[in-house]
Scaffold this active site. Sequence first.
Site, mmCIF file in Angstrom:
data_model
loop_
_atom_site.group_PDB
_atom_site.id
_atom_site.type_symbol
_atom_site.label_atom_id
_atom_site.label_comp_id
_atom_site.label_asym_id
_atom_site.label_seq_id
_atom_site.Cartn_x
_atom_site.Cartn_y
_atom_site.Cartn_z
ATOM 1 N N GLN A 17 -15.902 16.384 -2.014
ATOM 2 C CA GLN A 17 -14.897 16.260 -3.059
ATOM 3 C C GLN A 17 -14.121 17.528 -3.374
ATOM 4 O O GLN A 17 -12.893 17.497 -3.483
ATOM 5 C CB GLN A 17 -15.529 15.757 -4.361
ATOM 6 C CG GLN A 17 -14.510 15.544 -5.478
ATOM 7 C CD GLN A 17 -15.088 15.041 -6.770
ATOM 8 O OE1 GLN A 17 -14.439 15.067 -7.810
ATOM 9 N NE2 GLN A 17 -16.310 14.557 -6.744
ATOM 10 N N GLU A 138 -21.700 19.074 -8.096
ATOM 11 C CA GLU A 138 -20.892 18.947 -9.312
ATOM 12 C C GLU A 138 -21.663 19.334 -10.574
ATOM 13 O O GLU A 138 -21.257 20.214 -11.327
ATOM 14 C CB GLU A 138 -20.380 17.502 -9.434
ATOM 15 C CG GLU A 138 -19.818 17.119 -10.788
ATOM 16 C CD GLU A 138 -18.545 17.864 -11.125
ATOM 17 O OE1 GLU A 138 -18.412 18.344 -12.266
ATOM 18 O OE2 GLU A 138 -17.674 17.977 -10.239
ATOM 19 N N ASP A 167 -16.204 19.935 -9.147
ATOM 20 C CA ASP A 167 -15.601 19.645 -7.846
ATOM 21 C C ASP A 167 -14.080 19.666 -7.911
ATOM 22 O O ASP A 167 -13.433 20.586 -7.415
ATOM 23 C CB ASP A 167 -16.096 18.293 -7.328
ATOM 24 C CG ASP A 167 -17.456 18.387 -6.656
ATOM 25 O OD1 ASP A 167 -17.728 19.418 -6.024
ATOM 26 O OD2 ASP A 167 -18.237 17.435 -6.753
ATOM 27 N N GLY A 242 -12.031 23.411 -32.309
ATOM 28 C CA GLY A 242 -10.828 24.204 -32.496
ATOM 29 C C GLY A 242 -10.520 24.431 -33.961
ATOM 30 O O GLY A 242 -11.360 24.215 -34.837
ATOM 31 N N GLY A 243 -9.300 24.829 -34.218
ATOM 32 C CA GLY A 243 -8.903 25.133 -35.587
ATOM 33 C C GLY A 243 -8.739 23.909 -36.466
ATOM 34 O O GLY A 243 -8.816 24.009 -37.687
#
Length: 409
Positions: A17, A138, A167, A242-243
């Site tokens: 892959q 993977e 991959d 996040g924020g």
Amino acid sequence: MGKALDGVKVLDMTHVQSGPSCTQILAWLGADVIKLEAPSGDITRRQLRDVPDADSLYFTMLNANKKSITLNLKNDRAKELFADLVKRSDVLVENFGPGTVERLGFGWEKLRELNPRLIFASIKGFGEGPYTNFKAYEVVAQAMGGSMSTTGFEDGPPTATGAQIGDSGTGIHLVAAILAALYQRNTTGRGQRVAVAMQHSVLNLCRVKLRDQQRLAAGPLAEYPNEDFGDAVPRSGNASGGGQPGWAVKCAPGGPNDYVYVIIQPQGWAPIARLMGRPELADDPEWSTPEARLNKLAKVFQLIEEWSCQHGKWEVLAKLNAENVPCGPILSTAELIEDESLVGNEMIVTVDHPVRGPFKTVGCPLKLSDSPVEVERSPLLGEHNDEIYGQVLGLPEDELVSLKANGVI
């Protein structure tokens, strides 16, 4: 109209892959990609078959727009043919285990001697050091690149992501490296060695977690829903990290993918409160500001879920979008493969195959106005032997017959 990579010749020695995902992108962009396989073929031609005696979806969905030739590189004549192919190539891509190409007698020094303009591109599991000779897959790359330790819920085990960031994520990183090397060659006239490690690619995709690792020195991470923090970034479920806080809220009728992911921006709280039937929370100082909500995010999303559970996810999506609240439904694979938008944007395309018949595959995510992509089927094993060995290398018909009979091609 020409393609972005018209004239670029790629010798593709990749398999499975990570490598094929890279060379497929190059082929989509117009490069002439010749997939070189052992006479037995890429192992994924036979893995996870759903149609007897036909190339698997695993293979067909990673090898579109390529040509296939076979060559037994353990044979001396085959090595001569390989050297001739190298001389005619701009890029050679491989993802064998460490040292494999060198044992065949074609290390970087030899390749550069054969073709000083060659870009020799490799995918390995790891960089130089104690992990160099580890076998990489993977999820191994996810485990060692920071993804698994930060994915999942706090009280659960480390979890792999369904996205193939080890991959295919590495493959797209290698595309960038190859294109940069080709661009630099325009100035220097020289090829170069480029390499990407799967662990490094996963780590690059997990950089925000290393950001948060360093922020831990200043105390707990307020935007995480976790109560306890140790010396490493914890698993935080579906928190946005996040924020702006986010979470997947359940919708009716309560199936495994009946969820909508909701982001709460500061300006989004008032409309969300109205939708929930709790407009008073928009002005309540205990709820009205991001700072006030930060220490009770679990309760915030519980309130939203009490509302969303009364509606289907598409209705929830419509109501939230009408108020300009960032959100997205959790789309199952069954929904994705039939999605009208994805079909319209040629991200889900139907391709005809001479053995297995029509099948659906993922289209090219890179959209260039002057280099449109037409997804073509993957090649049959050795389908282009006569074209490449006969027309390109100029071998006579009787030698082709002999090479086939002796198992060289």
